[in-house]
Design an enzyme around this catalytic site. Structure first.
Site, PDB file in Angstrom:
ATOM      1  N   ARG A  15       0.855  -1.188   0.000  1.00  0.00           N
ATOM      2  CA  ARG A  15       0.000   0.000   0.000  1.00  0.00           C
ATOM      3  C   ARG A  15       0.890   1.236   0.000  1.00  0.00           C
ATOM      4  O   ARG A  15       1.877   1.295   0.746  1.00  0.00           O
ATOM      5  CB  ARG A  15      -0.910   0.023   1.236  1.00  0.00           C
ATOM      6  N   GLU A  37      -3.083   8.156  -5.691  1.00  0.00           N
ATOM      7  CA  GLU A  37      -3.449   7.374  -6.880  1.00  0.00           C
ATOM      8  C   GLU A  37      -4.710   7.974  -7.495  1.00  0.00           C
ATOM      9  O   GLU A  37      -5.696   8.148  -6.783  1.00  0.00           O
ATOM     10  CB  GLU A  37      -3.687   5.914  -6.490  1.00  0.00           C
ATOM     11  N   HIS A  91      -1.071   0.462  -9.692  1.00  0.00           N
ATOM     12  CA  HIS A  91      -1.723  -0.426  -8.727  1.00  0.00           C
ATOM     13  C   HIS A  91      -2.379  -1.623  -9.439  1.00  0.00           C
ATOM     14  O   HIS A  91      -3.599  -1.819  -9.353  1.00  0.00           O
ATOM     15  CB  HIS A  91      -2.772   0.344  -7.907  1.00  0.00           C
TER      16      HIS A  91
HETATM   17  N1  LIG Z   1      -0.671  -4.125  -5.241  1.00  0.00           N
HETATM   18  C1  LIG Z   1      -1.839  -4.701  -5.201  1.00  0.00           C
HETATM   19  O1  LIG Z   1      -2.600  -4.651  -6.160  1.00  0.00           O
HETATM   20  C2  LIG Z   1      -2.261  -5.459  -3.980  1.00  0.00           C
HETATM   21  C3  LIG Z   1      -3.236  -6.454  -4.087  1.00  0.00           C
HETATM   22  C4  LIG Z   1      -3.579  -7.180  -2.957  1.00  0.00           C
HETATM   23  C5  LIG Z   1      -2.954  -6.931  -1.747  1.00  0.00           C
HETATM   24  N2  LIG Z   1      -2.004  -5.946  -1.673  1.00  0.00           N
HETATM   25  C6  LIG Z   1      -1.311  -5.666  -0.411  1.00  0.00           C
HETATM   26  O2  LIG Z   1      -0.257  -6.609  -0.224  1.00  0.00           O
HETATM   27  C7  LIG Z   1      -0.156  -6.909   1.166  1.00  0.00           C
HETATM   28  C8  LIG Z   1       0.569  -8.220   1.353  1.00  0.00           C
HETATM   29  O3  LIG Z   1      -0.202  -9.278   0.794  1.00  0.00           O
HETATM   30  P1  LIG Z   1      -0.106 -10.735   1.440  1.00  0.00           P
HETATM   31  O4  LIG Z   1      -1.025 -11.610   0.645  1.00  0.00           O
HETATM   32  O5  LIG Z   1       1.315 -11.145   1.609  1.00  0.00           O
HETATM   33  O6  LIG Z   1      -0.734 -10.454   2.890  1.00  0.00           O
HETATM   34  P2  LIG Z   1      -0.529 -11.318   4.219  1.00  0.00           P
HETATM   35  O7  LIG Z   1      -1.647 -10.926   5.118  1.00  0.00           O
HETATM   36  O8  LIG Z   1      -0.338 -12.758   3.888  1.00  0.00           O
HETATM   37  O9  LIG Z   1       0.864 -10.772   4.834  1.00  0.00           O
HETATM   38  C9  LIG Z   1       0.975  -9.557   5.497  1.00  0.00           C
HETATM   39  C10 LIG Z   1       2.119  -9.721   6.491  1.00  0.00           C
HETATM   40  O10 LIG Z   1       2.415  -8.450   7.074  1.00  0.00           O
HETATM   41  C11 LIG Z   1       2.859  -8.714   8.398  1.00  0.00           C
HETATM   42  N3  LIG Z   1       2.856  -7.498   9.206  1.00  0.00           N
HETATM   43  C12 LIG Z   1       1.784  -6.839   9.721  1.00  0.00           C
HETATM   44  N4  LIG Z   1       2.214  -5.772  10.421  1.00  0.00           N
HETATM   45  C13 LIG Z   1       3.576  -5.764  10.339  1.00  0.00           C
HETATM   46  C14 LIG Z   1       4.592  -4.916  10.854  1.00  0.00           C
HETATM   47  N5  LIG Z   1       4.295  -3.849  11.622  1.00  0.00           N
HETATM   48  N6  LIG Z   1       5.884  -5.204  10.565  1.00  0.00           N
HETATM   49  C15 LIG Z   1       6.199  -6.271   9.797  1.00  0.00           C
HETATM   50  N7  LIG Z   1       5.289  -7.140   9.306  1.00  0.00           N
HETATM   51  C16 LIG Z   1       3.982  -6.865   9.563  1.00  0.00           C
HETATM   52  C17 LIG Z   1       1.884  -9.772   8.887  1.00  0.00           C
HETATM   53  O11 LIG Z   1       2.383 -10.450  10.027  1.00  0.00           O
HETATM   54  C18 LIG Z   1       1.779 -10.665   7.660  1.00  0.00           C
HETATM   55  O12 LIG Z   1       2.721 -11.729   7.725  1.00  0.00           O
HETATM   56  C19 LIG Z   1      -1.627  -6.869   1.612  1.00  0.00           C
HETATM   57  O13 LIG Z   1      -1.763  -6.642   2.973  1.00  0.00           O
HETATM   58  C20 LIG Z   1      -2.214  -5.734   0.807  1.00  0.00           C
HETATM   59  O14 LIG Z   1      -2.137  -4.526   1.503  1.00  0.00           O
HETATM   60  C21 LIG Z   1      -1.642  -5.226  -2.758  1.00  0.00           C
END
Ligand SMILES: NC(=O)c1ccc[n+]([C@@H]2O[C@H](COP(=O)([O-])OP(=O)(O)OC[C@H]3O[C@@H](n4cnc5c(N)ncnc54)[C@H](O)[C@@H]3O)[C@@H](O)[C@H]2O)c1
Length: 347
Positions: free
Chosen positions: A250, A279, A298
């Protein structure tokens, strides 16, 4: 029963895909209305709180293809809403605590595009290392640059630092560790010991160690107050001058103004962003003129497989909840609601 897609023209889901969802909802006795983005949000990127409230008076479910503001004010004004369904993983525009307080289930699609996010991070890392986007821009301008630009480092000799070791971070680990033999370190205070045990090669480090030791930092955290602007001017000063930062999570995890400064002043060497704070990017934005950056609109979730999963899951979750009374707990983003009696069984 009525459900409403609040932002049908956001651009991430097609009209045909919404037709599929509408058919699945209709089979469960739910009429799916689709609000016209042009009418509802004439000037804004997303509908406002008041527009959402005005549009959702009779809805038991609100569906969001983008990231509209589903705040406490919105939820309190719509007491008949039982579900908020996102067509994605991120739920940062929804007040999860307010939803739990009010017994509203916030539903998302965890991991539906984790492989795709790792793929786009890989594409950006390799493009920046090998300067492919830069060379392409130069060739289109009529230039034919040879070795004047930086010589690429060998990715096999670099350290990849993962900020967030969830599904996407783990897929990226597999690509770089198994594919190139790149050393991988990770910072994720919430990852379980079981998961850590499955990745014996990964060195789990503090945030400060991640920042100072990584050649490439790839961001895969959820956006929370704790992770907002965690990459800022002070942190960029601590990173290697040769470092790269990649963000497919994000935009606001990075202070974008500070990143532009870090790239302009040479505090870090390059950046690859699938998500930015503003965005779409404003017309005059430093990210549009810097050579050492790649920006995507994005689009990291896009993929044949992720699209199929996205639409199938959206077709299933609320209709099955309504017909069977059961909700998959793993798709409930506001976990605090799981301990509440909301009239549904969590499975
Ligand atoms: N670019 C895009 O189009 C798109 C699409 C979908 C999701 N996303 C983003 O990608 C992110 C990651 O996706 P994912 O499937 O791996 O999610 P996920 O939920 O599997 O992983 C997120 C990780 O972040 C960790 N985390 C939370 N707070 C933290 C902190 N303060 N310090 C370090 N680690 C921390 C959690 O423990 C978890 O392991 C999503 O949360 C979402 O925001 C982006």
């Amino acid at each position: 029963m009525n459900a409403i897609v609040i932002d049908k023209d956001y651009g991430s889901v097609t009209a045909e895909e919404l037709d599929c969802v509408a058919t699945a909802y209709a089979a469960a006795g739910i009429q799916l209305k689709r609000l016209d983005y042009q009418v509802v949000a004439t000037q804004q990127k997303e509908p406002t709180e008041d527009e959402i409230i005005a549009g959702c008076k009779d809805a038991m479910a609100i569906l969001a293809t983008g990231n509209p503001p589903i705040s406490r004010k919105v939820l309190e004004a719509l007491p008949q809403v039982k579900f908020v369904q996102r067509f994605g993983a991120g739920v940062n525009s929804i007040d999860l605590d307010a939803a739990a307080d009010l017994g509203v289930m916030v539903l998302n699609l965890p991991g539906f595009c984790a492989k795709e996010l790792a793929d786009v991070a890989t594409a950006m890392i390799m493009s920046l290392i090998r300067n492919t986007a830069y060379y392409d821009r130069e060739v289109r301008k009529g230039n034919w640059p040879k070795c004047k630009y930086l010589l690429p480092p060998d990715v096999r000799e670099l350290t990849l630092g993962l900020y967030g070791f969830g599904l996407a971070g783990r897929y990226l680990h597999d690509i770089f560790y198994k594919g190139f033999g790149t050393k991988v370190i990770a910072c994720d205070p919430y990852v379980s010991d079981t998961i850590k045990g499955q990745y014996p090669d990964v060195h789990f480090v503090s945030f400060d160690e991640l920042v100072t030791n990584s050649d490439i930092i790839s961001i895969h955290v959820i956006l929370t107050p704790e992770t907002t602007h965690v990459f800022n001017r002070e942190v960029f000063k601590e990173m290697k001058d040769s470092a790269m930062i990649i963000n497919t999570s994000r935009g606001p995890v990075i202070n974008n103004d500070d990143l532009a400064w870090a790239l302009e002043t040479g505090e870090i060497r390059y950046a690859g962003l699938d998500t930015v704070e503003r965005e779409p990017l404003p017309e005059k934005d430093p990210f549009k003129t810097l050579d050492n950056i790649i920006v995507n609109p994005h689009c990291g979730s896009y993929g044949v497989g992720s699209k199929k999963t996205q639409i199938q899951m959206t077709c299933d979750i609320v209709p099955q909840a309504v017909t069977t009374g059961k909700v998959p707990g793993r798709c409930v983003a506001n976990k605090a609601v799981l301990s509440k009696n909301v009239g549904y069984q969590f499975i």
